[in-house]
Design a protein around this motif. Structure first.
Motif, PDB file in Angstrom:
ATOM      1  N   PHE A 180     -17.350  97.073  25.376  1.00  0.00           N
ATOM      2  CA  PHE A 180     -16.064  96.516  24.957  1.00  0.00           C
ATOM      3  C   PHE A 180     -15.001  97.596  24.797  1.00  0.00           C
ATOM      4  O   PHE A 180     -13.848  97.413  25.195  1.00  0.00           O
ATOM      5  CB  PHE A 180     -16.254  95.752  23.639  1.00  0.00           C
ATOM      6  N   ALA A 181     -15.364  98.746  24.209  1.00  0.00           N
ATOM      7  CA  ALA A 181     -14.369  99.777  23.896  1.00  0.00           C
ATOM      8  C   ALA A 181     -14.277 100.856  24.968  1.00  0.00           C
ATOM      9  O   ALA A 181     -13.661 101.894  24.737  1.00  0.00           O
ATOM     10  CB  ALA A 181     -14.699 100.414  22.548  1.00  0.00           C
ATOM     11  N   SER A 182     -14.871 100.639  26.131  1.00  0.00           N
ATOM     12  CA  SER A 182     -14.845 101.650  27.175  1.00  0.00           C
ATOM     13  C   SER A 182     -14.024 101.170  28.366  1.00  0.00           C
ATOM     14  O   SER A 182     -13.888  99.961  28.605  1.00  0.00           O
ATOM     15  CB  SER A 182     -16.271 101.981  27.629  1.00  0.00           C
ATOM     16  N   GLY A 183     -13.468 102.128  29.106  1.00  0.00           N
ATOM     17  CA  GLY A 183     -12.696 101.782  30.290  1.00  0.00           C
ATOM     18  C   GLY A 183     -11.248 101.448  29.978  1.00  0.00           C
ATOM     19  O   GLY A 183     -10.809 101.433  28.812  1.00  0.00           O
ATOM     20  N   ASP A 184     -10.498 101.166  31.006  1.00  0.00           N
ATOM     21  CA  ASP A 184      -9.063 100.883  30.881  1.00  0.00           C
ATOM     22  C   ASP A 184      -8.744  99.402  31.012  1.00  0.00           C
ATOM     23  O   ASP A 184      -7.572  99.028  31.004  1.00  0.00           O
ATOM     24  CB  ASP A 184      -8.279 101.656  31.954  1.00  0.00           C
ATOM     25  N   HIS A 185      -9.775  98.568  31.151  1.00  0.00           N
ATOM     26  CA  HIS A 185      -9.526  97.148  31.385  1.00  0.00           C
ATOM     27  C   HIS A 185     -10.444  96.283  30.533  1.00  0.00           C
ATOM     28  O   HIS A 185     -11.525  96.715  30.125  1.00  0.00           O
ATOM     29  CB  HIS A 185      -9.732  96.786  32.864  1.00  0.00           C
ATOM     30  N   LEU A 186     -10.003  95.067  30.295  1.00  0.00           N
ATOM     31  CA  LEU A 186     -10.819  93.989  29.759  1.00  0.00           C
ATOM     32  C   LEU A 186     -10.910  92.906  30.817  1.00  0.00           C
ATOM     33  O   LEU A 186      -9.921  92.619  31.498  1.00  0.00           O
ATOM     34  CB  LEU A 186     -10.212  93.408  28.483  1.00  0.00           C
ATOM     35  N   THR A 187     -12.069  92.304  30.943  1.00  0.00           N
ATOM     36  CA  THR A 187     -12.255  91.258  31.947  1.00  0.00           C
ATOM     37  C   THR A 187     -12.665  89.965  31.265  1.00  0.00           C
ATOM     38  O   THR A 187     -13.630  89.943  30.490  1.00  0.00           O
ATOM     39  CB  THR A 187     -13.312  91.654  32.988  1.00  0.00           C
ATOM     40  N   PHE A 188     -11.913  88.899  31.541  1.00  0.00           N
ATOM     41  CA  PHE A 188     -12.250  87.567  31.046  1.00  0.00           C
ATOM     42  C   PHE A 188     -12.997  86.813  32.152  1.00  0.00           C
ATOM     43  O   PHE A 188     -12.554  86.778  33.300  1.00  0.00           O
ATOM     44  CB  PHE A 188     -10.994  86.780  30.657  1.00  0.00           C
ATOM     45  N   ASN A 189     -14.131  86.196  31.784  1.00  0.00           N
ATOM     46  CA  ASN A 189     -14.902  85.384  32.723  1.00  0.00           C
ATOM     47  C   ASN A 189     -14.792  83.920  32.329  1.00  0.00           C
ATOM     48  O   ASN A 189     -15.195  83.534  31.218  1.00  0.00           O
ATOM     49  CB  ASN A 189     -16.371  85.808  32.726  1.00  0.00           C
ATOM     50  N   LEU A 190     -14.235  83.115  33.217  1.00  0.00           N
ATOM     51  CA  LEU A 190     -14.092  81.686  32.949  1.00  0.00           C
ATOM     52  C   LEU A 190     -15.455  81.016  32.855  1.00  0.00           C
ATOM     53  O   LEU A 190     -16.367  81.327  33.620  1.00  0.00           O
ATOM     54  CB  LEU A 190     -13.276  81.010  34.054  1.00  0.00           C
ATOM     55  N   ARG A 191     -15.600  80.104  31.897  1.00  0.00           N
ATOM     56  CA  ARG A 191     -16.856  79.373  31.771  1.00  0.00           C
ATOM     57  C   ARG A 191     -17.023  78.350  32.891  1.00  0.00           C
ATOM     58  O   ARG A 191     -18.142  77.958  33.217  1.00  0.00           O
ATOM     59  CB  ARG A 191     -16.907  78.680  30.413  1.00  0.00           C
ATOM     60  N   ARG A 192     -15.928  77.908  33.467  1.00  0.00           N
ATOM     61  CA  ARG A 192     -15.971  77.019  34.636  1.00  0.00           C
ATOM     62  C   ARG A 192     -15.125  77.654  35.727  1.00  0.00           C
ATOM     63  O   ARG A 192     -13.901  77.724  35.615  1.00  0.00           O
ATOM     64  CB  ARG A 192     -15.448  75.617  34.290  1.00  0.00           C
ATOM     65  N   ALA A 193     -15.789  78.140  36.754  1.00  0.00           N
ATOM     66  CA  ALA A 193     -15.080  78.846  37.823  1.00  0.00           C
ATOM     67  C   ALA A 193     -14.085  77.927  38.514  1.00  0.00           C
ATOM     68  O   ALA A 193     -14.425  76.803  38.910  1.00  0.00           O
ATOM     69  CB  ALA A 193     -16.092  79.396  38.831  1.00  0.00           C
ATOM     70  N   ASP A 194     -12.845  78.395  38.644  1.00  0.00           N
ATOM     71  CA  ASP A 194     -11.822  77.616  39.323  1.00  0.00           C
ATOM     72  C   ASP A 194     -10.683  78.563  39.707  1.00  0.00           C
ATOM     73  O   ASP A 194     -10.137  79.272  38.854  1.00  0.00           O
ATOM     74  CB  ASP A 194     -11.297  76.498  38.413  1.00  0.00           C
ATOM     75  N   PHE A 195     -10.330  78.590  40.983  1.00  0.00           N
ATOM     76  CA  PHE A 195      -9.285  79.498  41.452  1.00  0.00           C
ATOM     77  C   PHE A 195      -7.937  79.182  40.804  1.00  0.00           C
ATOM     78  O   PHE A 195      -7.184  80.090  40.433  1.00  0.00           O
ATOM     79  CB  PHE A 195      -9.162  79.430  42.978  1.00  0.00           C
ATOM     80  N   SER A 196      -7.626  77.903  40.669  1.00  0.00           N
ATOM     81  CA  SER A 196      -6.331  77.519  40.093  1.00  0.00           C
ATOM     82  C   SER A 196      -6.222  77.925  38.633  1.00  0.00           C
ATOM     83  O   SER A 196      -5.193  78.430  38.186  1.00  0.00           O
ATOM     84  CB  SER A 196      -6.122  76.008  40.244  1.00  0.00           C
ATOM     85  N   THR A 197      -7.294  77.716  37.867  1.00  0.00           N
ATOM     86  CA  THR A 197      -7.277  78.102  36.458  1.00  0.00           C
ATOM     87  C   THR A 197      -7.184  79.617  36.316  1.00  0.00           C
ATOM     88  O   THR A 197      -6.471  80.125  35.437  1.00  0.00           O
ATOM     89  CB  THR A 197      -8.537  77.584  35.750  1.00  0.00           C
ATOM     90  N   ALA A 198      -7.896  80.368  37.162  1.00  0.00           N
ATOM     91  CA  ALA A 198      -7.817  81.829  37.121  1.00  0.00           C
ATOM     92  C   ALA A 198      -6.398  82.305  37.412  1.00  0.00           C
ATOM     93  O   ALA A 198      -5.880  83.224  36.757  1.00  0.00           O
ATOM     94  CB  ALA A 198      -8.799  82.431  38.122  1.00  0.00           C
ATOM     95  N   LYS A 199      -5.745  81.670  38.369  1.00  0.00           N
ATOM     96  CA  LYS A 199      -4.358  82.038  38.685  1.00  0.00           C
ATOM     97  C   LYS A 199      -3.426  81.686  37.537  1.00  0.00           C
ATOM     98  O   LYS A 199      -2.503  82.455  37.206  1.00  0.00           O
ATOM     99  CB  LYS A 199      -3.926  81.329  39.971  1.00  0.00           C
TER     100      LYS A 199
END
Length: 365
Positions: A180-199
């Protein structure tokens, strides 16, 4: 059963026809790397009122426990272990839990013990998938089930007497490193994959933080630039997880539970032009036994005859024509008019799908 399923079908139409509201990021996505870990151990429960077991591995475990306390049993000594049972102990270690905090544990018999009620778990090491010890468990079991057995072999069992829990029964000894505290980014993973929701999530984050702060990697992951300092990252994430995101419409699906007869139809399901007919054929066969007696003083014999009656009845069939683009509303209304049972509705849906008239995914569970 038929009425219940049709009510559920109509209710699903009402619920799914409502507009989809925006939801917080914390409700639709997880932070990559922030996860729980499973722990498992092998231990010994003692103090059972004769409901334990006497097996070779129970005896071996019992001897090993005594040896750890400096007591060595001779090979010809046969310990009585009816008050003990070998068990598997497992727990789930949440993210960010620290040494000294407690975990709830579940204890399950892996032998032939009849009940764990009244037993006490002795000190048991709980290991992770890497083989390291992360917690130590011990305590008195709480068992909701019970069993009783009579001398004639009759037995009554309620719930599961061979599984128990120990609230706060394990003490964490080692924490799990989190990215969690490493790197320069945070990544959110959707519980239901969907291109429109990710956008939509990418756009909502960029509207708040500025262009280029977030970018959708695929249908599941959205990467966000984040500060390196751990305390700043916590405040940063607390702001992000409360951002409202517009959820994309769900794909067209019809879900059928073949065991319960429950049918749920999504609002985007459409029908192409099709005609559906539904009818039932009932065949009833009744057997009646008759006895034929001869006249008095005759040479005749008593004869038993069987009289069969076959009745064939066919219900009135009803045909419904669906116009192009028929919506969920018309589909539910037509099913109700047909008066079909859940199994018949499933057959109709499968036939429509095979005919190419059902625009949507048919999922049978």
């Amino acid at each position: 059963m038929k009425i219940k399923s049709l009510i559920l079908l109509s209710l699903s139409m009402v619920l799914l026809s409502q507009p989809i509201q925006a939801q917080r990021i914390k409700d639709i996505a997880n932070v990559q790397g922030v996860r729980s870990n499973q722990l498992i151990g092998y231990g010994l429960v003692v103090g059972l009122p004769g409901t334990g077991e006497k097996t070779r591995y129970t005896e071996q475990t019992f001897r090993t426990m005594l040896k750890n306390f400096g007591i060595n049993l001779a090979d010809n000594v046969n310990p009585k272990t009816k008050n003990a049972a070998v068990v598997a102990v497992h727990a789930e270690m949440p993210a960010f839990i620290k040494p000294g905090q407690n975990l709830d544990i579940t204890v399950s018999s892996i032998g032939e013990a009849k009940s764990l009620r009244g037993g006490t778990l002795l000190q048991t090491f709980l290991k992770g998938v890497d083989g390291n010890v992360y917690a130590i468990a011990q305590g008195t079991l709480v068992v909701s089930g019970f069993s009783a057995e009579g001398q004639d072999g009759s037995r009554v069992i309620q719930n599961t007497p061979t599984v128990g829990r120990i609230p706060s029964g394990a003490i964490v000894e080692r924490s799990v490193m989190s990215p969690f505290a490493s790197g320069d980014h945070l990544t959110f993973n959707l519980r239901r994959a969907d291109f429109s929701t990710a956008k939509n999530m990418e756009q909502a984050i960029n509207d708040l933080l500025g262009p280029g702060m977030a970018r959708a990697l695929d249908a599941t992951s959205v990467q966000v630039s984040a500060p390196r300092d751990a305390s700043q990252r916590v405040s940063f994430l607390s702001t992000l997880e409360n951002i409202q995101v517009d959820m994309a419409d769900e794909s067209a699906k019809v879900i059928v539970n073949s065991r319960t007869g429950t049918i749920v139809v999504g609002q985007n399901v459409r029908l192409m032009p099709a005609a559906v007919t539904h009818g039932g054929l009932t065949v009833t066969i009744a057997e009646a036994t008759q006895v034929s007696q001869p006249n008095p003083f005759s040479d005749g014999q008593t004869v038993v005859t069987t009289d069969s009656t076959i009745d064939v009845a066919q219900d009135d069939s009803r045909m419904f024509l669906f116009d192009p683009g028929t919506s969920l509303d018309e589909l539910v209304r037509a099913v109700n008019l047909v008066g079909a049972a859940p199994s018949d509705v499933l057959a109709i849906l499968e036939a429509l799908k095979m005919a190419g008239a059902l625009h949507g995914e048919l999922i049978i569970i």
